[in-house]
Design a protein around this motif. Sequence first.
Motif, PDB file in Angstrom:
ATOM      1  N   ARG A 330       0.819  -1.208   0.000  1.00  0.00           N
ATOM      2  CA  ARG A 330       0.000   0.000   0.000  1.00  0.00           C
ATOM      3  C   ARG A 330       0.854   1.260   0.000  1.00  0.00           C
ATOM      4  NH1 ARG A 330      -4.615  -1.466  -2.168  1.00  0.00           N
ATOM      5  NH2 ARG A 330      -5.558  -3.236  -1.098  1.00  0.00           N
ATOM      6  N   ALA A 331       2.020   1.193   0.623  1.00  0.00           N
ATOM      7  CA  ALA A 331       2.918   2.349   0.602  1.00  0.00           C
ATOM      8  C   ALA A 331       3.390   2.635  -0.820  1.00  0.00           C
ATOM      9  CB  ALA A 331       4.115   2.106   1.519  1.00  0.00           C
ATOM     10  N   LEU A 332       3.548   1.573  -1.617  1.00  0.00           N
ATOM     11  CA  LEU A 332       3.975   1.740  -3.001  1.00  0.00           C
ATOM     12  C   LEU A 332       2.879   2.411  -3.821  1.00  0.00           C
ATOM     13  CD1 LEU A 332       6.423   1.085  -4.765  1.00  0.00           C
ATOM     14  CD2 LEU A 332       5.345  -1.089  -5.337  1.00  0.00           C
ATOM     15  N   ILE A 333       1.627   2.004  -3.597  1.00  0.00           N
ATOM     16  CA  ILE A 333       0.507   2.647  -4.300  1.00  0.00           C
ATOM     17  C   ILE A 333       0.395   4.117  -3.897  1.00  0.00           C
ATOM     18  CG2 ILE A 333      -1.996   2.658  -4.631  1.00  0.00           C
ATOM     19  CD1 ILE A 333      -2.002  -0.324  -4.164  1.00  0.00           C
ATOM     20  N   ALA A 334       0.472   4.378  -2.593  1.00  0.00           N
ATOM     21  CA  ALA A 334       0.399   5.758  -2.115  1.00  0.00           C
ATOM     22  C   ALA A 334       1.545   6.589  -2.674  1.00  0.00           C
ATOM     23  CB  ALA A 334       0.427   5.785  -0.587  1.00  0.00           C
ATOM     24  N   GLY A 335       2.756   5.995  -2.721  1.00  0.00           N
ATOM     25  CA  GLY A 335       3.908   6.713  -3.246  1.00  0.00           C
ATOM     26  C   GLY A 335       3.762   7.032  -4.718  1.00  0.00           C
ATOM     27  N   ASN A 336       3.283   6.070  -5.493  1.00  0.00           N
ATOM     28  CA  ASN A 336       3.107   6.319  -6.915  1.00  0.00           C
ATOM     29  C   ASN A 336       2.037   7.374  -7.158  1.00  0.00           C
ATOM     30  OD1 ASN A 336       3.559   5.688  -9.721  1.00  0.00           O
ATOM     31  ND2 ASN A 336       4.103   3.652  -9.044  1.00  0.00           N
ATOM     32  N   ALA A 337       0.985   7.355  -6.375  1.00  0.00           N
ATOM     33  CA  ALA A 337      -0.050   8.382  -6.482  1.00  0.00           C
ATOM     34  C   ALA A 337       0.513   9.749  -6.099  1.00  0.00           C
ATOM     35  CB  ALA A 337      -1.237   8.026  -5.590  1.00  0.00           C
ATOM     36  N   ALA A 338       1.346   9.781  -5.054  1.00  0.00           N
ATOM     37  CA  ALA A 338       1.985  11.041  -4.655  1.00  0.00           C
ATOM     38  C   ALA A 338       2.899  11.549  -5.761  1.00  0.00           C
ATOM     39  CB  ALA A 338       2.770  10.846  -3.359  1.00  0.00           C
ATOM     40  N   PHE A 339       3.606  10.636  -6.435  1.00  0.00           N
ATOM     41  CA  PHE A 339       4.432  11.025  -7.575  1.00  0.00           C
ATOM     42  C   PHE A 339       3.580  11.706  -8.650  1.00  0.00           C
ATOM     43  CE2 PHE A 339       8.492   8.195  -7.579  1.00  0.00           C
ATOM     44  CZ  PHE A 339       8.753   8.564  -6.271  1.00  0.00           C
ATOM     45  N   ALA A 340       2.440  11.098  -8.964  1.00  0.00           N
ATOM     46  CA  ALA A 340       1.564  11.657  -9.997  1.00  0.00           C
ATOM     47  C   ALA A 340       1.058  13.043  -9.601  1.00  0.00           C
ATOM     48  CB  ALA A 340       0.384  10.711 -10.242  1.00  0.00           C
ATOM     49  N   LEU A 341       0.708  13.195  -8.324  1.00  0.00           N
ATOM     50  CA  LEU A 341       0.208  14.481  -7.838  1.00  0.00           C
ATOM     51  C   LEU A 341       1.299  15.546  -7.934  1.00  0.00           C
ATOM     52  CD1 LEU A 341      -1.994  14.977  -4.699  1.00  0.00           C
ATOM     53  CD2 LEU A 341      -0.062  16.468  -5.086  1.00  0.00           C
ATOM     54  N   VAL A 342       2.506  15.207  -7.474  1.00  0.00           N
ATOM     55  CA  VAL A 342       3.609  16.170  -7.484  1.00  0.00           C
ATOM     56  C   VAL A 342       4.052  16.479  -8.909  1.00  0.00           C
ATOM     57  CG1 VAL A 342       6.016  16.513  -6.790  1.00  0.00           C
ATOM     58  CG2 VAL A 342       4.391  15.574  -5.172  1.00  0.00           C
ATOM     59  N   TRP A 343       4.005  15.491  -9.796  1.00  0.00           N
ATOM     60  CA  TRP A 343       4.330  15.739 -11.210  1.00  0.00           C
ATOM     61  C   TRP A 343       3.373  16.790 -11.784  1.00  0.00           C
ATOM     62  CZ3 TRP A 343       8.312  13.935 -14.261  1.00  0.00           C
ATOM     63  CH2 TRP A 343       8.229  14.240 -15.618  1.00  0.00           C
ATOM     64  N   GLY A 344       2.096  16.673 -11.444  1.00  0.00           N
ATOM     65  CA  GLY A 344       1.133  17.675 -11.900  1.00  0.00           C
ATOM     66  C   GLY A 344       1.442  19.053 -11.364  1.00  0.00           C
ATOM     67  N   PHE A 345       1.792  19.152 -10.085  1.00  0.00           N
ATOM     68  CA  PHE A 345       2.148  20.443  -9.503  1.00  0.00           C
ATOM     69  C   PHE A 345       3.400  21.014 -10.164  1.00  0.00           C
ATOM     70  CE2 PHE A 345      -0.422  19.502  -5.561  1.00  0.00           C
ATOM     71  CZ  PHE A 345      -1.208  20.647  -5.655  1.00  0.00           C
ATOM     72  N   GLY A 346       4.373  20.149 -10.448  1.00  0.00           N
ATOM     73  CA  GLY A 346       5.594  20.618 -11.093  1.00  0.00           C
ATOM     74  C   GLY A 346       5.308  21.256 -12.438  1.00  0.00           C
ATOM     75  N   GLY A 347       4.405  20.636 -13.199  1.00  0.00           N
ATOM     76  CA  GLY A 347       4.048  21.191 -14.495  1.00  0.00           C
ATOM     77  C   GLY A 347       3.268  22.487 -14.392  1.00  0.00           C
ATOM     78  N   ILE A 348       2.400  22.576 -13.393  1.00  0.00           N
ATOM     79  CA  ILE A 348       1.574  23.768 -13.239  1.00  0.00           C
ATOM     80  C   ILE A 348       2.381  24.947 -12.699  1.00  0.00           C
ATOM     81  CG2 ILE A 348      -0.332  24.754 -11.897  1.00  0.00           C
ATOM     82  CD1 ILE A 348      -1.748  22.057 -12.154  1.00  0.00           C
ATOM     83  N   VAL A 349       3.292  24.686 -11.766  1.00  0.00           N
ATOM     84  CA  VAL A 349       4.046  25.759 -11.110  1.00  0.00           C
ATOM     85  C   VAL A 349       5.274  26.185 -11.916  1.00  0.00           C
ATOM     86  CG1 VAL A 349       5.419  26.346  -9.057  1.00  0.00           C
ATOM     87  CG2 VAL A 349       3.251  25.117  -8.814  1.00  0.00           C
ATOM     88  N   GLY A 350       5.968  25.203 -12.524  1.00  0.00           N
ATOM     89  CA  GLY A 350       7.256  25.482 -13.151  1.00  0.00           C
ATOM     90  C   GLY A 350       7.204  26.503 -14.266  1.00  0.00           C
ATOM     91  N   SER A 351       6.311  26.307 -15.229  1.00  0.00           N
ATOM     92  CA  SER A 351       6.272  27.197 -16.393  1.00  0.00           C
ATOM     93  C   SER A 351       5.881  28.631 -16.032  1.00  0.00           C
ATOM     94  CB  SER A 351       5.316  26.632 -17.452  1.00  0.00           C
ATOM     95  OG  SER A 351       5.806  25.400 -17.941  1.00  0.00           O
ATOM     96  N   PRO A 352       4.805  28.862 -15.252  1.00  0.00           N
ATOM     97  CA  PRO A 352       4.476  30.250 -14.900  1.00  0.00           C
ATOM     98  C   PRO A 352       5.581  30.952 -14.104  1.00  0.00           C
ATOM     99  CG  PRO A 352       2.615  28.817 -14.465  1.00  0.00           C
ATOM    100  CD  PRO A 352       3.771  27.922 -14.774  1.00  0.00           C
ATOM    101  N   ALA A 353       6.203  30.233 -13.165  1.00  0.00           N
ATOM    102  CA  ALA A 353       7.257  30.842 -12.356  1.00  0.00           C
ATOM    103  C   ALA A 353       8.458  31.216 -13.217  1.00  0.00           C
ATOM    104  CB  ALA A 353       7.676  29.894 -11.234  1.00  0.00           C
ATOM    105  N   THR A 354       8.845  30.324 -14.124  1.00  0.00           N
ATOM    106  CA  THR A 354       9.978  30.607 -15.005  1.00  0.00           C
ATOM    107  C   THR A 354       9.615  31.700 -16.006  1.00  0.00           C
ATOM    108  OG1 THR A 354      10.727  28.323 -14.786  1.00  0.00           O
ATOM    109  CG2 THR A 354      11.625  29.593 -16.612  1.00  0.00           C
ATOM    110  N   GLY A 355       8.378  31.679 -16.505  1.00  0.00           N
ATOM    111  CA  GLY A 355       7.938  32.737 -17.414  1.00  0.00           C
ATOM    112  C   GLY A 355       8.004  34.108 -16.760  1.00  0.00           C
ATOM    113  N   LEU A 356       7.614  34.190 -15.498  1.00  0.00           N
ATOM    114  CA  LEU A 356       7.697  35.463 -14.772  1.00  0.00           C
ATOM    115  C   LEU A 356       9.154  35.887 -14.604  1.00  0.00           C
ATOM    116  CD1 LEU A 356       6.337  37.719 -13.165  1.00  0.00           C
ATOM    117  CD2 LEU A 356       6.405  36.229 -11.139  1.00  0.00           C
TER     118      LEU A 356
END
Length: 387
Positions: A330-356
């Motif tokens: 279950r820790a592996l499932i939770a970890g993989n889900a956390a990876f997916a969540l953080v990957w989404g945040f990285g994509g959403i935050v990275g481009s606007p911050a760098t663009g600014l």
Amino acid sequence: MTAESTTSQREYRVPLAAMAGLIATVTLGAVAAGVTYPLLSFILERQGTSPSLIGLSAAMMPLGFIVSAYFTPALARRVGEARLAILCSILAAATLVAIAWTQDVWAWMPLRFLLGFFTKPPYVISETWLISITPASRRGRIMGLYSAIVSGGFAIGPLSLGLVGTEAWPPFIIAVMALLLCGLIVLAVVPRLPQMPHEGQATSVGGFFALAPLLLFAVFAAAAFEQTLISLFAVYGAALGSSESRTASLIACFIAGDAALQILLGRLADRFGSTRIMLFCALTSLAGCLALSAFFHSWLIWPLVFVLGGVSFGIYTMTLIQLGERFAGRALIAGNAAFALVWGFGGIVGSPATGLTMQLIGHQGLPLSLGLLCCVLAVFLMAERRD
């Protein structure tokens, strides 16, 4: 041949067949995403939709990823991993049919959110199963092969649009069929898969954040690096006087390196350890960012961006290897889900911050922002090694 050797061979063949099926499942999901992202943008542009509204529409899918990733462990526990993956593949295909049917930007907002929500669980579950059945001695090279194939699948999506065009139903049919095949492959490989173990330290995404903060920061860094460079390199190239065709070719070279170098990095991880190779990837990415402007008008820019694509995504490949080394069940499932969540945040935050940053200090804001991200990751990794 003895009964023992026959059993041993059968046990060796079964994981190979299962791993091939799981890799194919995620790759087909990547093909569908690779078709959907540019296709819907082309359609909205033809309709005269404003760039800001196109961007808002595109953001609905990663938002769906993030929300879905948070609930995936609990849903998998309640519904069952295989059933959830198959059900979500069918619902994602149905949602894409609804998108093709409506052709309206405002109707697409909730539909693209649902598409992101339904496409993420099959990805998380298949990747989790793959990590759990991969032999520890070969985990690096197998996860490297996995990353390379999935990257290739994502690249196939846009290429297919060149064959069938972006109008009417043909491109949608490709994506819908890819999603339905995901469910069929999961159904086919389930009998070959072991029961997902239920032990583990965490059963929720929130609980996993406390267990592996540095691992999740590495995922964030890899996501922000890749998606920011791809989205803003055209602006960077234009500021340096590069033609659109040359800049586009450099982006393609970056993506090619992303896919081509993962197997090599995985083999190196098996030999030297995933933490060392992750540090190597972070430091090499930092060096590449610092050299970007100096080499931009030289032929050396081509091998530079090729290697930069490989080592920057290699950070993510190393996180997958470490996830399998450190967690199970279950820790592996939770970890993989956390990876997916953080990957989404990285994509959403990275481009606007760098663009600014680029708006404030000019085109050098791109390599400086990405270099700073890699530098922070390298410092954290070195600090952890000392502890």
